[in-house]
Design a protein around this motif. Structure first.
Motif, PDB file in Angstrom:
ATOM      1  N   SER A 149       0.868  -1.180   0.000  1.00  0.00           N
ATOM      2  CA  SER A 149       0.000   0.000   0.000  1.00  0.00           C
ATOM      3  C   SER A 149       0.898   1.222   0.000  1.00  0.00           C
ATOM      4  O   SER A 149       1.958   1.225   0.615  1.00  0.00           O
ATOM      5  N   ASP A 150       0.476   2.217  -0.696  1.00  0.00           N
ATOM      6  CA  ASP A 150       1.265   3.428  -0.803  1.00  0.00           C
ATOM      7  C   ASP A 150       0.348   4.609  -0.538  1.00  0.00           C
ATOM      8  O   ASP A 150      -0.531   4.914  -1.341  1.00  0.00           O
ATOM      9  N   HIS A 151       0.521   5.230   0.608  1.00  0.00           N
ATOM     10  CA  HIS A 151      -0.282   6.401   0.937  1.00  0.00           C
ATOM     11  C   HIS A 151       0.563   7.371   1.749  1.00  0.00           C
ATOM     12  O   HIS A 151       1.545   6.989   2.367  1.00  0.00           O
ATOM     13  N   HIS A 152       0.183   8.627   1.723  1.00  0.00           N
ATOM     14  CA  HIS A 152       0.899   9.653   2.470  1.00  0.00           C
ATOM     15  C   HIS A 152       0.430   9.643   3.916  1.00  0.00           C
ATOM     16  O   HIS A 152      -0.764   9.501   4.185  1.00  0.00           O
ATOM     17  N   PRO A 153       1.369   9.822   4.860  1.00  0.00           N
ATOM     18  CA  PRO A 153       0.951   9.853   6.264  1.00  0.00           C
ATOM     19  C   PRO A 153       0.194  11.142   6.569  1.00  0.00           C
ATOM     20  O   PRO A 153       0.336  12.150   5.869  1.00  0.00           O
ATOM     21  N   GLN A 154      -0.614  11.078   7.616  1.00  0.00           N
ATOM     22  CA  GLN A 154      -1.331  12.276   8.030  1.00  0.00           C
ATOM     23  C   GLN A 154      -0.343  13.259   8.630  1.00  0.00           C
ATOM     24  O   GLN A 154       0.596  12.879   9.334  1.00  0.00           O
ATOM     25  N   ALA A 155      -0.548  14.543   8.373  1.00  0.00           N
ATOM     26  CA  ALA A 155       0.381  15.579   8.819  1.00  0.00           C
ATOM     27  C   ALA A 155       0.509  15.602  10.340  1.00  0.00           C
ATOM     28  O   ALA A 155       1.621  15.772  10.867  1.00  0.00           O
ATOM     29  N   ILE A 156      -0.571  15.401  11.058  1.00  0.00           N
ATOM     30  CA  ILE A 156      -0.505  15.462  12.516  1.00  0.00           C
ATOM     31  C   ILE A 156       0.368  14.338  13.069  1.00  0.00           C
ATOM     32  O   ILE A 156       1.117  14.533  14.028  1.00  0.00           O
ATOM     33  N   GLY A 157       0.315  13.168  12.443  1.00  0.00           N
ATOM     34  CA  GLY A 157       1.163  12.058  12.875  1.00  0.00           C
ATOM     35  C   GLY A 157       2.637  12.367  12.676  1.00  0.00           C
ATOM     36  O   GLY A 157       3.467  12.057  13.531  1.00  0.00           O
ATOM     37  N   VAL A 158       2.958  12.989  11.546  1.00  0.00           N
ATOM     38  CA  VAL A 158       4.339  13.361  11.266  1.00  0.00           C
ATOM     39  C   VAL A 158       4.813  14.405  12.269  1.00  0.00           C
ATOM     40  O   VAL A 158       5.926  14.327  12.804  1.00  0.00           O
ATOM     41  N   ILE A 159       3.980  15.384  12.559  1.00  0.00           N
ATOM     42  CA  ILE A 159       4.335  16.441  13.505  1.00  0.00           C
ATOM     43  C   ILE A 159       4.572  15.857  14.892  1.00  0.00           C
ATOM     44  O   ILE A 159       5.550  16.197  15.578  1.00  0.00           O
ATOM     45  N   ILE A 160       3.697  14.956  15.333  1.00  0.00           N
ATOM     46  CA  ILE A 160       3.863  14.329  16.648  1.00  0.00           C
ATOM     47  C   ILE A 160       5.157  13.524  16.692  1.00  0.00           C
ATOM     48  O   ILE A 160       5.909  13.585  17.665  1.00  0.00           O
ATOM     49  N   TRP A 161       5.427  12.762  15.636  1.00  0.00           N
ATOM     50  CA  TRP A 161       6.645  11.954  15.593  1.00  0.00           C
ATOM     51  C   TRP A 161       7.896  12.824  15.653  1.00  0.00           C
ATOM     52  O   TRP A 161       8.824  12.554  16.421  1.00  0.00           O
ATOM     53  N   LEU A 162       7.944  13.888  14.854  1.00  0.00           N
ATOM     54  CA  LEU A 162       9.106  14.768  14.849  1.00  0.00           C
ATOM     55  C   LEU A 162       9.276  15.482  16.182  1.00  0.00           C
ATOM     56  O   LEU A 162      10.400  15.643  16.674  1.00  0.00           O
ATOM     57  N   ALA A 163       8.166  15.902  16.792  1.00  0.00           N
ATOM     58  CA  ALA A 163       8.242  16.557  18.101  1.00  0.00           C
ATOM     59  C   ALA A 163       8.765  15.588  19.160  1.00  0.00           C
ATOM     60  O   ALA A 163       9.581  15.970  20.013  1.00  0.00           O
ATOM     61  N   ALA A 164       8.318  14.350  19.118  1.00  0.00           N
ATOM     62  CA  ALA A 164       8.791  13.356  20.089  1.00  0.00           C
ATOM     63  C   ALA A 164      10.282  13.083  19.906  1.00  0.00           C
ATOM     64  O   ALA A 164      11.029  12.990  20.888  1.00  0.00           O
ATOM     65  N   CYS A 165      10.719  12.963  18.676  1.00  0.00           N
ATOM     66  CA  CYS A 165      12.144  12.730  18.418  1.00  0.00           C
ATOM     67  C   CYS A 165      12.984  13.924  18.863  1.00  0.00           C
ATOM     68  O   CYS A 165      14.029  13.766  19.495  1.00  0.00           O
ATOM     69  N   GLY A 166      12.534  15.125  18.529  1.00  0.00           N
ATOM     70  CA  GLY A 166      13.249  16.330  18.941  1.00  0.00           C
ATOM     71  C   GLY A 166      13.272  16.492  20.452  1.00  0.00           C
ATOM     72  O   GLY A 166      14.294  16.859  21.033  1.00  0.00           O
ATOM     73  N   GLY A 167      12.147  16.203  21.100  1.00  0.00           N
ATOM     74  CA  GLY A 167      12.087  16.297  22.559  1.00  0.00           C
ATOM     75  C   GLY A 167      13.003  15.282  23.220  1.00  0.00           C
ATOM     76  O   GLY A 167      13.691  15.601  24.197  1.00  0.00           O
ATOM     77  N   GLY A 168      13.039  14.064  22.687  1.00  0.00           N
ATOM     78  CA  GLY A 168      13.945  13.051  23.232  1.00  0.00           C
ATOM     79  C   GLY A 168      15.402  13.449  23.071  1.00  0.00           C
ATOM     80  O   GLY A 168      16.208  13.287  23.991  1.00  0.00           O
ATOM     81  N   ALA A 169      15.751  13.999  21.921  1.00  0.00           N
ATOM     82  CA  ALA A 169      17.124  14.452  21.690  1.00  0.00           C
ATOM     83  C   ALA A 169      17.477  15.602  22.637  1.00  0.00           C
ATOM     84  O   ALA A 169      18.562  15.618  23.225  1.00  0.00           O
ATOM     85  N   ALA A 170      16.566  16.549  22.802  1.00  0.00           N
ATOM     86  CA  ALA A 170      16.813  17.670  23.708  1.00  0.00           C
ATOM     87  C   ALA A 170      16.984  17.185  25.142  1.00  0.00           C
ATOM     88  O   ALA A 170      17.843  17.679  25.884  1.00  0.00           O
ATOM     89  N   LEU A 171      16.184  16.209  25.545  1.00  0.00           N
ATOM     90  CA  LEU A 171      16.285  15.660  26.892  1.00  0.00           C
ATOM     91  C   LEU A 171      17.645  14.988  27.102  1.00  0.00           C
ATOM     92  O   LEU A 171      18.278  15.177  28.145  1.00  0.00           O
ATOM     93  N   LEU A 172      18.093  14.219  26.129  1.00  0.00           N
ATOM     94  CA  LEU A 172      19.397  13.575  26.250  1.00  0.00           C
ATOM     95  C   LEU A 172      20.531  14.595  26.322  1.00  0.00           C
ATOM     96  O   LEU A 172      21.532  14.375  27.000  1.00  0.00           O
ATOM     97  N   ILE A 173      20.384  15.703  25.615  1.00  0.00           N
ATOM     98  CA  ILE A 173      21.420  16.734  25.627  1.00  0.00           C
ATOM     99  C   ILE A 173      21.385  17.527  26.922  1.00  0.00           C
ATOM    100  O   ILE A 173      22.418  17.813  27.512  1.00  0.00           O
ATOM    101  N   ALA A 174      20.194  17.856  27.404  1.00  0.00           N
ATOM    102  CA  ALA A 174      20.056  18.725  28.569  1.00  0.00           C
ATOM    103  C   ALA A 174      20.297  18.004  29.886  1.00  0.00           C
ATOM    104  O   ALA A 174      20.823  18.594  30.829  1.00  0.00           O
ATOM    105  N   GLU A 175      19.928  16.760  29.993  1.00  0.00           N
ATOM    106  CA  GLU A 175      20.020  16.023  31.248  1.00  0.00           C
ATOM    107  C   GLU A 175      21.365  15.313  31.355  1.00  0.00           C
ATOM    108  O   GLU A 175      21.679  14.472  30.528  1.00  0.00           O
ATOM    109  N   PRO A 176      22.165  15.646  32.386  1.00  0.00           N
ATOM    110  CA  PRO A 176      23.474  15.002  32.504  1.00  0.00           C
ATOM    111  C   PRO A 176      23.332  13.564  33.002  1.00  0.00           C
ATOM    112  O   PRO A 176      23.200  13.321  34.189  1.00  0.00           O
ATOM    113  N   THR A 177      23.337  12.646  32.085  1.00  0.00           N
ATOM    114  CA  THR A 177      23.254  11.224  32.413  1.00  0.00           C
ATOM    115  C   THR A 177      24.412  10.525  31.750  1.00  0.00           C
ATOM    116  O   THR A 177      25.251  11.164  31.102  1.00  0.00           O
TER     117      THR A 177
END
Length: 187
Positions: free
Chosen positions: A133-161
């Motif tokens: 099947s070939d279809h375009h993802p919904q924009a809101i799903g893409v936005i949520i995914w990118l925000a989650a990835c960016g937030g996870g990266a920011a957390l790893l950078i900001a939190e000294p672990t």
């Protein structure tokens, strides 16, 4: 055989060849005399040393062939499937690094390889009896995914672990926190 399966076979062969070539390139470069530091006045010194070494050059040619197989796989199969199969290269790289003896890997490395391979097996099983099947993802799903990835990266950078070394990819300088310890130490 359907073109998708030919593409997935090419992707797997590409993972084998490319990751084995990475290991061989590293071994060949490690066996060379210490490389001179790069300078703007002589930028090709290190390149000349590498290009004169037959082992490194052979491994580089194999790596190039692996990437060409990867491109051919992308032509025959969907990107998501090719990427997933190419991820099997991590197991190949671990096996090559251990010189064919998985017992030389640390326990957590062995567990990571087993989990990666298990995930790939589950992915392969999920493809059985499915239709393309070939279809375009919904924009809101893409936005949520990118925000989650960016937030996870920011957390790893900001939190000294113990994972804070990931921040060195973004900011190699020392990051001091007021009243706290440094997240990244200067080398």
């Amino acid at each position: 055989m359907p073109p998708v399966w030919i593409g997935l076979t090419l992707a797997f062969a590409s993972a084998l060849v490319t990751n084995t070539a990475y290991s061989l390139e590293h071994d060949a470069a490690s066996a060379l005399p210490p490389l001179p530091p790069l300078s703007p006045r002589r930028p090709f010194r290190s390149a000349k040393l590498l290009l004169r070494d037959r082992r490194w050059l052979t491994a580089f040619a194999a790596e190039t062939a692996g990437w060409l197989m990867y491109v051919a796989a992308l032509r025959l199969a969907p990107l998501a499937l090719v990427q997933a199969v190419a991820a099997s290269g991590i197991a190949v790289l671990a096996f090559a690094t251990a010189r064919g003896h998985p017992s030389r890997l640390a326990r957590h490395e062995q567990a990571a390889v087993v989990l990666a391979v298990a995930g790939l097996v589950l992915l392969a099983l999920s493809l059985v009896s499915t239709a393309e099947s070939d279809h375009h993802p919904q924009a809101i799903g893409v936005i949520i995914w990118l925000a989650a990835c960016g937030g996870g990266a920011a957390l790893l950078i900001a939190e000294p672990t113990r994972f804070a070394r990931a921040a060195s990819l973004v900011c190699p300088r020392r990051i001091a926190r007021p009243g706290g310890r440094a997240a990244i130490r200067r080398r």
